[in-house]
Design a protein around this motif. Sequence first.
Motif, PDB file in Angstrom:
ATOM      1  N   GLY A  49      24.568  37.481  22.593  1.00 33.25           N
ATOM      2  CA  GLY A  49      25.933  37.601  23.064  1.00 33.25           C
ATOM      3  C   GLY A  49      26.227  38.910  23.755  1.00 33.25           C
ATOM      4  N   TYR A  50      25.323  39.892  23.626  1.00 36.18           N
ATOM      5  CA  TYR A  50      25.522  41.176  24.287  1.00 36.18           C
ATOM      6  C   TYR A  50      25.551  41.017  25.804  1.00 36.18           C
ATOM      7  CZ  TYR A  50      24.802  45.978  25.839  1.00 36.18           C
ATOM      8  OH  TYR A  50      24.938  47.184  26.475  1.00 36.18           O
ATOM      9  N   VAL A  51      24.871  40.019  26.325  1.00 37.16           N
ATOM     10  CA  VAL A  51      24.858  39.811  27.770  1.00 37.16           C
ATOM     11  C   VAL A  51      26.279  39.602  28.282  1.00 37.16           C
ATOM     12  CG1 VAL A  51      24.014  38.359  29.642  1.00 37.16           C
ATOM     13  CG2 VAL A  51      22.556  38.800  27.655  1.00 37.16           C
ATOM     14  N   GLY A  52      27.007  38.668  27.655  1.00 39.51           N
ATOM     15  CA  GLY A  52      28.377  38.424  28.061  1.00 39.51           C
ATOM     16  C   GLY A  52      29.284  39.595  27.768  1.00 39.51           C
ATOM     17  N   LEU A  53      29.041  40.272  26.656  1.00 38.15           N
ATOM     18  CA  LEU A  53      29.824  41.457  26.308  1.00 38.15           C
ATOM     19  C   LEU A  53      29.656  42.536  27.371  1.00 38.15           C
ATOM     20  CD1 LEU A  53      30.120  43.169  22.848  1.00 38.15           C
ATOM     21  CD2 LEU A  53      29.418  44.511  24.819  1.00 38.15           C
ATOM     22  N   SER A  54      28.428  42.781  27.765  1.00 37.39           N
ATOM     23  CA  SER A  54      28.151  43.810  28.759  1.00 37.39           C
ATOM     24  C   SER A  54      28.816  43.485  30.088  1.00 37.39           C
ATOM     25  CB  SER A  54      26.639  43.968  28.947  1.00 37.39           C
ATOM     26  OG  SER A  54      26.350  44.888  29.988  1.00 37.39           O
ATOM     27  N   GLU A  55      28.743  42.231  30.472  1.00 39.62           N
ATOM     28  CA  GLU A  55      29.365  41.822  31.734  1.00 39.62           C
ATOM     29  C   GLU A  55      30.879  42.009  31.676  1.00 39.62           C
ATOM     30  OE1 GLU A  55      28.080  37.818  32.122  1.00 39.62           O
ATOM     31  OE2 GLU A  55      26.112  38.343  32.943  1.00 39.62           O
ATOM     32  N   ALA A  56      31.471  41.683  30.528  1.00 43.37           N
ATOM     33  CA  ALA A  56      32.926  41.777  30.392  1.00 43.37           C
ATOM     34  C   ALA A  56      33.412  43.219  30.466  1.00 43.37           C
ATOM     35  CB  ALA A  56      33.365  41.133  29.079  1.00 43.37           C
ATOM     36  N   ILE A  57      32.789  44.098  29.693  1.00 42.91           N
ATOM     37  CA  ILE A  57      33.256  45.489  29.711  1.00 42.91           C
ATOM     38  C   ILE A  57      32.831  46.191  30.993  1.00 42.91           C
ATOM     39  CG2 ILE A  57      31.256  46.441  28.475  1.00 42.91           C
ATOM     40  CD1 ILE A  57      33.198  48.401  27.128  1.00 42.91           C
ATOM     41  N   GLY A  58      31.686  45.810  31.555  1.00 44.74           N
ATOM     42  CA  GLY A  58      31.269  46.402  32.823  1.00 44.74           C
ATOM     43  C   GLY A  58      32.274  46.122  33.926  1.00 44.74           C
ATOM     44  N   LYS A  59      32.798  44.909  33.953  1.00 44.60           N
ATOM     45  CA  LYS A  59      33.815  44.542  34.939  1.00 44.60           C
ATOM     46  C   LYS A  59      35.097  45.336  34.701  1.00 44.60           C
ATOM     47  CE  LYS A  59      36.353  40.538  36.734  1.00 44.60           C
ATOM     48  NZ  LYS A  59      36.558  39.067  36.609  1.00 44.60           N
ATOM     49  N   ALA A  60      35.467  45.487  33.423  1.00 44.58           N
ATOM     50  CA  ALA A  60      36.689  46.235  33.097  1.00 44.58           C
ATOM     51  C   ALA A  60      36.570  47.696  33.503  1.00 44.58           C
ATOM     52  CB  ALA A  60      36.974  46.123  31.599  1.00 44.58           C
ATOM     53  N   ILE A  61      35.451  48.325  33.170  1.00 44.10           N
ATOM     54  CA  ILE A  61      35.241  49.730  33.530  1.00 44.10           C
ATOM     55  C   ILE A  61      35.309  49.911  35.044  1.00 44.10           C
ATOM     56  CG2 ILE A  61      33.569  51.624  33.524  1.00 44.10           C
ATOM     57  CD1 ILE A  61      32.509  50.433  30.850  1.00 44.10           C
ATOM     58  N   SER A  62      34.624  49.042  35.769  1.00 43.52           N
ATOM     59  CA  SER A  62      34.577  49.147  37.230  1.00 43.52           C
ATOM     60  C   SER A  62      35.967  49.047  37.841  1.00 43.52           C
ATOM     61  CB  SER A  62      33.669  48.058  37.801  1.00 43.52           C
ATOM     62  OG  SER A  62      32.341  48.218  37.345  1.00 43.52           O
ATOM     63  N   SER A  63      36.761  48.102  37.353  1.00 40.61           N
ATOM     64  CA  SER A  63      38.110  47.928  37.896  1.00 40.61           C
ATOM     65  C   SER A  63      38.987  49.145  37.622  1.00 40.61           C
ATOM     66  CB  SER A  63      38.764  46.679  37.290  1.00 40.61           C
ATOM     67  OG  SER A  63      38.063  45.507  37.680  1.00 40.61           O
ATOM     68  N   VAL A  64      38.949  49.632  36.394  1.00 45.26           N
ATOM     69  CA  VAL A  64      39.800  50.753  36.007  1.00 45.26           C
ATOM     70  C   VAL A  64      39.426  52.020  36.772  1.00 45.26           C
ATOM     71  CG1 VAL A  64      40.394  52.306  34.106  1.00 45.26           C
ATOM     72  CG2 VAL A  64      40.384  49.836  33.738  1.00 45.26           C
ATOM     73  N   LEU A  65      38.139  52.285  36.934  1.00 50.87           N
ATOM     74  CA  LEU A  65      37.724  53.499  37.641  1.00 50.87           C
ATOM     75  C   LEU A  65      38.088  53.443  39.116  1.00 50.87           C
ATOM     76  CD1 LEU A  65      34.275  54.550  36.143  1.00 50.87           C
ATOM     77  CD2 LEU A  65      36.583  55.023  35.364  1.00 50.87           C
ATOM     78  N   GLN A  66      38.321  52.241  39.638  1.00 49.87           N
ATOM     79  CA  GLN A  66      38.743  52.098  41.031  1.00 49.87           C
ATOM     80  C   GLN A  66      40.264  51.969  41.154  1.00 49.87           C
ATOM     81  OE1 GLN A  66      35.648  49.716  43.502  1.00 49.87           O
ATOM     82  NE2 GLN A  66      35.325  49.040  41.390  1.00 49.87           N
ATOM     83  N   GLY A  67      40.962  52.339  40.065  1.00 47.88           N
ATOM     84  CA  GLY A  67      42.412  52.391  40.097  1.00 47.88           C
ATOM     85  C   GLY A  67      43.110  51.074  39.886  1.00 47.88           C
ATOM     86  N   GLN A  68      42.380  50.083  39.377  1.00 52.79           N
ATOM     87  CA  GLN A  68      42.945  48.752  39.187  1.00 52.79           C
ATOM     88  C   GLN A  68      43.035  48.441  37.689  1.00 52.79           C
ATOM     89  OE1 GLN A  68      40.266  46.239  41.372  1.00 52.79           O
ATOM     90  NE2 GLN A  68      40.487  47.435  43.253  1.00 52.79           N
ATOM     91  N   GLY A  69      44.235  48.505  37.138  1.00 50.75           N
ATOM     92  CA  GLY A  69      44.400  48.126  35.752  1.00 50.75           C
ATOM     93  C   GLY A  69      44.541  49.299  34.804  1.00 50.75           C
ATOM     94  N   ASP A  70      45.121  49.003  33.653  1.00 51.13           N
ATOM     95  CA  ASP A  70      45.326  49.976  32.585  1.00 51.13           C
ATOM     96  C   ASP A  70      44.132  49.951  31.635  1.00 51.13           C
ATOM     97  OD1 ASP A  70      47.108  51.586  30.660  1.00 51.13           O
ATOM     98  OD2 ASP A  70      46.568  49.808  29.465  1.00 51.13           O
ATOM     99  N   PRO A  71      43.622  51.102  31.220  1.00 50.81           N
ATOM    100  CA  PRO A  71      42.438  51.121  30.342  1.00 50.81           C
ATOM    101  C   PRO A  71      42.593  50.270  29.093  1.00 50.81           C
ATOM    102  CG  PRO A  71      42.834  53.309  31.184  1.00 50.81           C
ATOM    103  CD  PRO A  71      44.001  52.467  31.623  1.00 50.81           C
ATOM    104  N   LYS A  72      43.710  50.375  28.404  1.00 51.60           N
ATOM    105  CA  LYS A  72      43.904  49.636  27.153  1.00 51.60           C
ATOM    106  C   LYS A  72      43.905  48.134  27.397  1.00 51.60           C
ATOM    107  CE  LYS A  72      46.789  49.678  22.975  1.00 51.60           C
ATOM    108  NZ  LYS A  72      46.835  48.226  22.738  1.00 51.60           N
TER     109      LYS A  72
END
Length: 451
Positions: free
Chosen positions: A411-434
């Motif tokens: 299940g780490y595969v899906g977990l990694s993809e999910a948080i990787g997408k979140a980190i990428s969006s937030v660092l590019q100014g899209q979305g709130d970290p929480k």
Amino acid sequence: MFPPRSTIHASTSPHARRARRLITATAVLAVGALALSGCAGGSSGATTLDKDAKVKLTFWTGQADAAQQILTGLVDDFEKLHPNVTIDVSSGAPSTEDLLQKLSASFAGGNYPDVSYAFGSWASRLEASGRTLDITDQVAEPDVKWDEFSEAARKTVQPTGEKTIGFPAVVDNISLLYNTTVFDAAGVDYPTADWTWDDFREASKQLTDPATNTYGYAYSVSGSEETTWQFWPHLWQNGGSIISDDAKTAEFASDAGVDALTFLRDMAVEDKSVYLDQTDTKFGDLFASDRIGMITSGPWQLSTLQTKGTKYGVTVLPGTDGDHQTVSGPDVWALFDHKDKNREYWAYEFTKWLTDSEQDLKWNVAYGNLPLRSSEIDTPEFQAQVAQLPGLDVMAENGVNAKQARPTVPGYVGLSEAIGKAISSVLQGQGDPKQALEDAAKTADDALAED
């Protein structure tokens, strides 16, 4: 100069090789996971141990070229020491990634090896297959010196904490690399082992120069495992966890995770001191070309810097309250059970011998990897490598900060993809970290539930 770590597959650069390894180690796991499940079996052999009986073992190295030659030579040495033991040594599959599928097929056919190289991300599934040996009692013996392996490496071969399925095979970690040319041009003091992340952020701002397109730091926003695993030290240093103890729930959306992602977001969005790499590969070249002041990377980066003549230094990651935890990607020598006491005994003895410091100096150290054991750091053999690749010693010593292992559950595969997408969006100014982390955690929970 010795080449950087390489498994069977080829690659265009050390960083690209490492990035590909991060991706395939998880992607292959997702494809092959279900095929590994099943009951323990295999043909029955000796029911009582006879150390003098003739024994034939099968050893899949997962290596090619010079690495394979080194391991084949060590097999020859072991056979000379133990004439009753014959070891059939081969790469095992056309590529390292193919080993998981090959193991799955060999489990079904009953012709699996005694010892095989495996990505650390496969460890939980290998244990769940019911085919691995449990060597927990053996590695507790004083002569094994188990504590010489990093904590992350030990945890990787003990994926559930209930069994020890093998020995560490290859270790690494990420450290802070700094470009002294960029630092000198900006008049900024070099990083030290006492740096905090606040020190790091301040230096990154001072190093950034829009006029010359120079950045203080770089971070991957591809959403790949490169994006994800760079985040884990921030989470861990803040006291956070990736998943729950029962591996059923994502826990990275905690206050620790939010604080970690907010820090990185502030550097990227407010300070604009972070080069956001969409490819996973450009930041290494830009650092080598004096366009980025700092990167967090590993031993695979050093040969490129030497080749390009980059002036650099290496130290541990900045810390939080004195905690300088890093992330590591250990791989393993997995041992398999053939219901034969003689094969079991000699598979263990061979792998123990192979990972002793004397042999590891001829294998990992000679090949340019980090040494498996802390006792190897001061040896002449490793110091000779350090002379060719300055900073390698710091990375080896940084193994003490590799205290936690990334989850090895499918299940780490899906977990990694999910948080990787979140980190990428937030660092590019899209979305709130929480909110981004909470949404990612829900997706990750679904992936863990499918495990």
